[in-house]
Design a protein around this motif. Sequence first.
Motif, PDB file in Angstrom:
ATOM      1  N   GLY A   1       0.805  -1.218   0.000  1.00  0.00           N
ATOM      2  CA  GLY A   1       0.000   0.000   0.000  1.00  0.00           C
ATOM      3  C   GLY A   1       0.834   1.262   0.000  1.00  0.00           C
ATOM      4  O   GLY A   1       0.316   2.357   0.228  1.00  0.00           O
ATOM      5  N   GLY A   2       2.124   1.127  -0.261  1.00  0.00           N
ATOM      6  CA  GLY A   2       2.985   2.303  -0.290  1.00  0.00           C
ATOM      7  C   GLY A   2       4.391   1.929  -0.704  1.00  0.00           C
ATOM      8  O   GLY A   2       4.759   0.750  -0.755  1.00  0.00           O
ATOM      9  N   THR A   3       5.179   2.952  -0.999  1.00  0.00           N
ATOM     10  CA  THR A   3       6.587   2.753  -1.316  1.00  0.00           C
ATOM     11  C   THR A   3       7.366   3.920  -0.740  1.00  0.00           C
ATOM     12  O   THR A   3       7.014   5.080  -0.974  1.00  0.00           O
ATOM     13  CB  THR A   3       6.817   2.636  -2.841  1.00  0.00           C
ATOM     14  OG1 THR A   3       8.212   2.466  -3.102  1.00  0.00           O
ATOM     15  CG2 THR A   3       6.306   3.847  -3.585  1.00  0.00           C
ATOM     16  N   GLY A   4       8.391   3.624   0.054  1.00  0.00           N
ATOM     17  CA  GLY A   4       9.101   4.694   0.746  1.00  0.00           C
ATOM     18  C   GLY A   4       8.157   5.468   1.638  1.00  0.00           C
ATOM     19  O   GLY A   4       7.417   4.888   2.445  1.00  0.00           O
ATOM     20  N   THR A   5       8.127   6.783   1.466  1.00  0.00           N
ATOM     21  CA  THR A   5       7.243   7.626   2.281  1.00  0.00           C
ATOM     22  C   THR A   5       5.890   7.878   1.610  1.00  0.00           C
ATOM     23  O   THR A   5       5.045   8.571   2.179  1.00  0.00           O
ATOM     24  CB  THR A   5       7.915   8.981   2.561  1.00  0.00           C
ATOM     25  OG1 THR A   5       8.210   9.620   1.310  1.00  0.00           O
ATOM     26  CG2 THR A   5       9.205   8.800   3.348  1.00  0.00           C
ATOM     27  N   ALA A   6       5.680   7.338   0.419  1.00  0.00           N
ATOM     28  CA  ALA A   6       4.427   7.552  -0.310  1.00  0.00           C
ATOM     29  C   ALA A   6       3.418   6.471   0.044  1.00  0.00           C
ATOM     30  O   ALA A   6       3.639   5.286  -0.217  1.00  0.00           O
ATOM     31  CB  ALA A   6       4.684   7.553  -1.808  1.00  0.00           C
ATOM     32  N   LEU A   7       2.308   6.872   0.663  1.00  0.00           N
ATOM     33  CA  LEU A   7       1.275   5.935   1.094  1.00  0.00           C
ATOM     34  C   LEU A   7      -0.002   6.160   0.291  1.00  0.00           C
ATOM     35  O   LEU A   7      -0.471   7.288   0.146  1.00  0.00           O
ATOM     36  CB  LEU A   7       0.988   6.109   2.590  1.00  0.00           C
ATOM     37  CG  LEU A   7       2.174   5.888   3.535  1.00  0.00           C
ATOM     38  CD1 LEU A   7       1.760   6.168   4.964  1.00  0.00           C
ATOM     39  CD2 LEU A   7       2.720   4.479   3.391  1.00  0.00           C
TER      40      LEU A   7
END
Length: 335
Positions: A47-53
């Motif tokens: 449901g996200g990658t790094g700080t991107a949710l």
Amino acid sequence: MRSLEIHAVRDLRLAEREIVPPGPGQVRIAVEYGGICGSDLGYWKHGGTGTALMRHPFVLGHEISGRVAELGEGVTGLAEGQGVTVHPARTHGELPERLAGRENLHPQLTYFGSAQHEPHTDGAFAESVTVDADQVVPLPEGLSTRRAVLAEPLGVAMHAVSRAGDVTGQHVLVSGCGPVGLLVVLAARAAGARRITAVDLSEVARERALALGADVAAESPDDLDEEFTVAFEAAGVAPSLEGILRNAARASVVVQVGNLPTTPVQVTLATLVTREIDYRGTFRFVDEIERAVELLATTPEAEQVISDEFPLDQAEAAFEAAAGRGSSKVVLTIA
């Protein structure tokens, strides 16, 4: 037109969306291929990658190639039917002076298929995508749209190599031979590296690295008989970085290419001090995608990075394959 939306963890859906006609200064592209990136997998798995949710559904995909379908008013230098790829970034507002030449670090940057901003930025896993004309990168003669789907990740690899400085005549180590690691091998060879050592636990990945220009392939940096002076950590895991730092030569450069977890990791950093190692980050690319298509046009072996193809209506199987062991770059065929 059909578009591939992510709605929740492991919830991919084909959705019908309206084709967007190009406005002045825009181009509509009929998408033929889309490469599944680690960030696409991150949204699907977590449901996200790094700080991107992810907060709401959006269209995935930023590695694409296809052909010009329609030109907006005032667009010159492109023709319908022409093979192209796309720079997936857009910046908004002035770039701070201290970041001159580093548009990839612009504080107001959007990227295809990203949940970094609200609303999220739709990607290009769709039968048609409309973009600004200056995002379009024409393909050189002889470069197929299939191979050109690697242009965006090769741009990432080429930017990573540039972050290391001049690698001419140096022994380069690449740890982690997934798609981007393999393309770092290709980029380092093109940049003049004297010797390239590829490290991966997978024998299949090591064989791919050798086919793309690595001189040596090993399971660990501990197994080498020659010091390396430049290293690229492309696995995104602490043990890989630990092995690099344990074996790097004095005054060497280490570039962090793989996305490390957002949670703390345990790595022994003492050699950063005692060997004066430069540890550098790298993020996406600036304009390297324009050089990437030129390199791809002259390196047909790059196509070996592609391990699997699936039609768009089998996207779930494609993501399962991309997340599994033994695959490299998994590509969706869209047109």
